[in-house]
Design a protein around this motif. Structure first.
Motif, PDB file in Angstrom:
ATOM      1  N   THR A  96       0.839  -1.186   0.000  1.00 59.64           N
ATOM      2  CA  THR A  96       0.000   0.000   0.000  1.00 59.64           C
ATOM      3  C   THR A  96       0.869   1.228   0.000  1.00 59.64           C
ATOM      4  O   THR A  96       1.822   1.344   0.746  1.00 59.64           O
ATOM      5  CB  THR A  96      -0.887   0.002   1.252  1.00 59.64           C
ATOM      6  N   ALA A  97       0.498   2.178  -0.859  1.00 66.29           N
ATOM      7  CA  ALA A  97       1.354   3.340  -1.039  1.00 66.29           C
ATOM      8  C   ALA A  97       1.001   4.440  -0.070  1.00 66.29           C
ATOM      9  O   ALA A  97      -0.070   4.489   0.497  1.00 66.29           O
ATOM     10  CB  ALA A  97       1.204   3.863  -2.463  1.00 66.29           C
ATOM     11  N   SER A 150       2.054  14.766  -2.098  1.00 68.75           N
ATOM     12  CA  SER A 150       3.351  15.024  -2.715  1.00 68.75           C
ATOM     13  C   SER A 150       4.493  14.494  -1.877  1.00 68.75           C
ATOM     14  O   SER A 150       5.574  14.245  -2.380  1.00 68.75           O
ATOM     15  CB  SER A 150       3.518  16.533  -2.937  1.00 68.75           C
ATOM     16  N   ASP A 151       4.287  14.307  -0.566  1.00 63.41           N
ATOM     17  CA  ASP A 151       5.338  13.710   0.251  1.00 63.41           C
ATOM     18  C   ASP A 151       5.665  12.315  -0.214  1.00 63.41           C
ATOM     19  O   ASP A 151       6.805  11.890  -0.228  1.00 63.41           O
ATOM     20  CB  ASP A 151       4.907  13.662   1.724  1.00 63.41           C
ATOM     21  N   ASP A 152       4.616  11.561  -0.619  1.00 54.23           N
ATOM     22  CA  ASP A 152       4.840  10.203  -1.109  1.00 54.23           C
ATOM     23  C   ASP A 152       5.653  10.215  -2.374  1.00 54.23           C
ATOM     24  O   ASP A 152       6.539   9.397  -2.571  1.00 54.23           O
ATOM     25  CB  ASP A 152       3.497   9.508  -1.376  1.00 54.23           C
ATOM     26  N   PRO A 182       0.432  13.628  -6.799  1.00 57.40           N
ATOM     27  CA  PRO A 182       0.364  12.568  -7.816  1.00 57.40           C
ATOM     28  C   PRO A 182      -1.026  12.391  -8.424  1.00 57.40           C
ATOM     29  O   PRO A 182      -2.019  12.225  -7.711  1.00 57.40           O
ATOM     30  CB  PRO A 182       0.789  11.326  -7.036  1.00 57.40           C
ATOM     31  N   VAL A 183      -1.085  12.448  -9.766  1.00 57.92           N
ATOM     32  CA  VAL A 183      -2.347  12.324 -10.494  1.00 57.92           C
ATOM     33  C   VAL A 183      -2.102  11.498 -11.751  1.00 57.92           C
ATOM     34  O   VAL A 183      -1.093  11.671 -12.431  1.00 57.92           O
ATOM     35  CB  VAL A 183      -2.920  13.703 -10.912  1.00 57.92           C
ATOM     36  N   GLY A 184      -3.048  10.609 -12.070  1.00 60.62           N
ATOM     37  CA  GLY A 184      -2.945   9.823 -13.295  1.00 60.62           C
ATOM     38  C   GLY A 184      -4.320   9.421 -13.791  1.00 60.62           C
ATOM     39  O   GLY A 184      -5.263   9.283 -13.002  1.00 60.62           O
ATOM     40  N   LYS A 224       3.292   1.651  -7.019  1.00 57.56           N
ATOM     41  CA  LYS A 224       3.199   2.206  -5.675  1.00 57.56           C
ATOM     42  C   LYS A 224       1.756   2.495  -5.281  1.00 57.56           C
ATOM     43  O   LYS A 224       1.420   2.526  -4.088  1.00 57.56           O
ATOM     44  CB  LYS A 224       4.036   3.483  -5.585  1.00 57.56           C
ATOM     45  N   TYR A 225       0.897   2.698  -6.264  1.00 55.45           N
ATOM     46  CA  TYR A 225      -0.483   3.108  -5.986  1.00 55.45           C
ATOM     47  C   TYR A 225      -1.496   2.034  -6.382  1.00 55.45           C
ATOM     48  O   TYR A 225      -2.687   2.305  -6.472  1.00 55.45           O
ATOM     49  CB  TYR A 225      -0.782   4.414  -6.733  1.00 55.45           C
TER      50      TYR A 225
END
Length: 534
Positions: free
Chosen positions: A40-41, A45-47, A261-263, A181-182
């Motif tokens: 689990t990620a 933004s820290d990740d 993070p965005v995808g 990671k996600y």
């Protein structure tokens, strides 16, 4: 007509989904890789910073290849003056054509791990030009890219395909992350549609970016397909599914709410075709009469391409990328690799899936005769050939190594000195008036402490295993740790102790490489330093 997306409703938490992503089914057949979902990620933004500091530190691209001064326009002007026609053609594309760089070896540049050129005959009508202004990013450390957007407008990165809509001038930094990671955040029938990015503004608030368009790999040839695009946004300590505002045959548009993070992700009730890539790697240094290839299948996503390149760099044997037309159409299902002449290929069948896996499956092809080899990828149910390529003798030469040798020989020729100059330098660097050799190598060519320090800095927690491979004892390691508290200096003293146990002329970098080349856990960076001495 392109399949319309569901845009209604506010952002929804992914925890409402049901079911996890399945793992790759053929993991029992893999030679070097097991398919598995990642842990689990973290989030926000820290990740992403943590990932950049961990995963991306291992990459060979962690260096600044552009000077820190100058903006993207200046970079473009410099690059246009280069003699390389290929480079010139790539830097002034019409961004709507989705022409991005690709090359044979992922170690040569960051661009070779990015999205590859899409040339889909089935859905090309859906890939409409948006007349975006192309911008060429500067490359920073740890795989990050940076562009200066000079005013209000819509700008497309010539490397990643990201499209930024801005309301005023702003500098943007961004990097490609790994979906592995996600993966725990992608639930139910949702699947990733393209790469996931970490984007940030350098000198302005995030609100300056009005929207971002993410490249996707989904083929939209079927106008009646029921498909929903959204984005996975790692925000405020958790994952959110947020609505998008539009999509085309190549991009998914999202109005910026905050930057982290965005995808893009998608959901469909029907089987979906993807713009895919077939990546061929050849093992280097094998017997001249034997040829070993690894063939990977992946969606045309820079996150996946980057993951594969990183996985290949982690193998004990070195592999280099063969530059063959990689793009094809792939649907989730089972594929078979065929060859002419017939070679030994395993596994017999490989399942292509959009499931997020930490290790990627591949075909291994082994030939005992010289090229040419014709490789063909067959979909097992329909028996349709979706990709083919012929590997010739010239393809089996690692061109990056050839260029490196030429540069090395050039430097040797340019640095030739008279015997008098050499004598002066030798006297300066090897002053032994106090009985101690202060710096440099001795006349026997033995490695210097400065060179050993470079090796020590590349060693990780396996340095004690390295010491055992070098013939040192546990008690010697205990003595080093008692005498020196700094870990890097402990590693250096271990290597110096090895050097001192050798006879004069037998403590070179080549000798160190000979002692360590059979060690399984030796870091890639150490291998590169030592192999470069051969």
């Amino acid at each position: 007509m392109v399949a319309r997306m569901a845009n209604s409703g506010a952002a929804s938490h992914l925890e409402d989904g049901d079911g996890d992503i399945p793992t790759l089914e053929n993991k029992g057949h893999l030679a070097d890789a097991e398919s598995s979902s990642s842990d689990t990620a973290g989030s926000s933004s820290d990740d992403s910073s943590e990932e950049e500091g961990g995963d991306e530190e291992e990459e060979e691209e962690e260096k600044v290849v552009e000077e820190e001064s100058g903006d993207s326009e200046a970079c473009a002007q410099r690059d246009e003056g280069e003699a390389d026609d290929e480079e010139a053609k790539r830097e002034k594309p019409h961004c709507g054509m989705r022409v991005y760089a690709a090359g044979p070896d992922p170690e040569d540049s960051i661009e070779k791990e990015m999205t590859l050129k899409v040339c889909c005959e089935r859905c090309k009508a859906a890939q409409q030009s948006q007349n975006n202004e192309c911008v060429i990013p500067r490359r920073l450390a740890k795989g990050r890219l940076q562009v200066r957007l000079d005013g209000e407008g819509t700008f497309e990165c010539s490397v990643t395909g990201l499209v930024f809509e801005t309301s005023e001038p702003v500098t943007v930094q961004y990097s490609i992350l790994s979906w592995s990671k996600y993966s725990a955040f992608i639930k139910g029938s949702w699947k990733f549609a393209g790469p996931i990015f970490n984007v940030d503004t350098v000198d302005k608030e995030a609100s300056v970016l009005k929207s971002i368009q993410f490249p996707h790999s989904v083929c939209l040839a079927d106008p009646d397909s029921e498909m929903t695009f959204k984005v996975l946004h790692i925000k405020n300590g958790g994952p959110l599914i947020e609505p998008t505002v539009d999509h085309s045959g190549s991009h998914v548009k999202w109005n910026v709410t905050s930057l982290s993070p965005v995808g893009p992700i998608f959901q469909s009730s029907e089987a979906v075709q993807h713009h895919g890539v077939v990546m061929v790697y050849k093992q280097q240094g094998a017997n001249n009469n034997n040829y070993i290839f690894h063939v990977y299948l992946a969606p045309n996503s820079s996150s996946e391409i980057k993951d594969i390149a990183k996985q290949v760099r982690g193998y004990r044997c070195r592999y280099f990328r063969i530059d063959k037309s990689p793009t094809c159409e792939l649907a989730e299902g089972t594929y078979r690799l065929m060859s002419e002449p017939e070679g030994e290929i395993r596994p017999q069948d490989l399942k292509f899936t959009m499931a997020v896996t930490k290790m990627k499956g591949y075909f291994e092809a082994f030939f005992e005769q010289p090229p040419p080899f014709k490789l063909s990828l067959i979909e097992t149910v329909t028996e349709e050939m979706v990709w083919t390529a012929t590997i010739r003798e010239e393809d089996c030469v690692d061109k990056s190594q050839t260029k490196s040798r030429k540069r090395t020989h050039g430097r040797q020729r340019n640095s030739s000195q008279s015997e008098e100059e050499v004598g002066i330098k030798r006297a300066r660097w090897q002053d032994e008036s106090d009985g101690v050799r202060t710096a440099g190598r001795n006349e026997s060519g033995d490695v210097s402490e400065k060179e050993l320090l470079k090796v020590a800095k590349q060693l990780g927690k396996e340095w004690k295993q390295v010491a055992i491979h070098l013939g040192l004892s546990s008690s010697q390691l205990d003595n080093i740790q008692e005498a020196e508290k700094d870990v890097t200096m402990q590693k250096l003293k271990m290597l110096v102790l090895w050097k001192n146990t050798r006879r004069q002329g037998e403590a070179t970098l080549q000798h160190l490489w000979q002692d360590l080349r059979d060690m399984d856990d030796l870091p890639n960076e150490v291998c590169q330093v030592l192999q470069g001495s051969e």
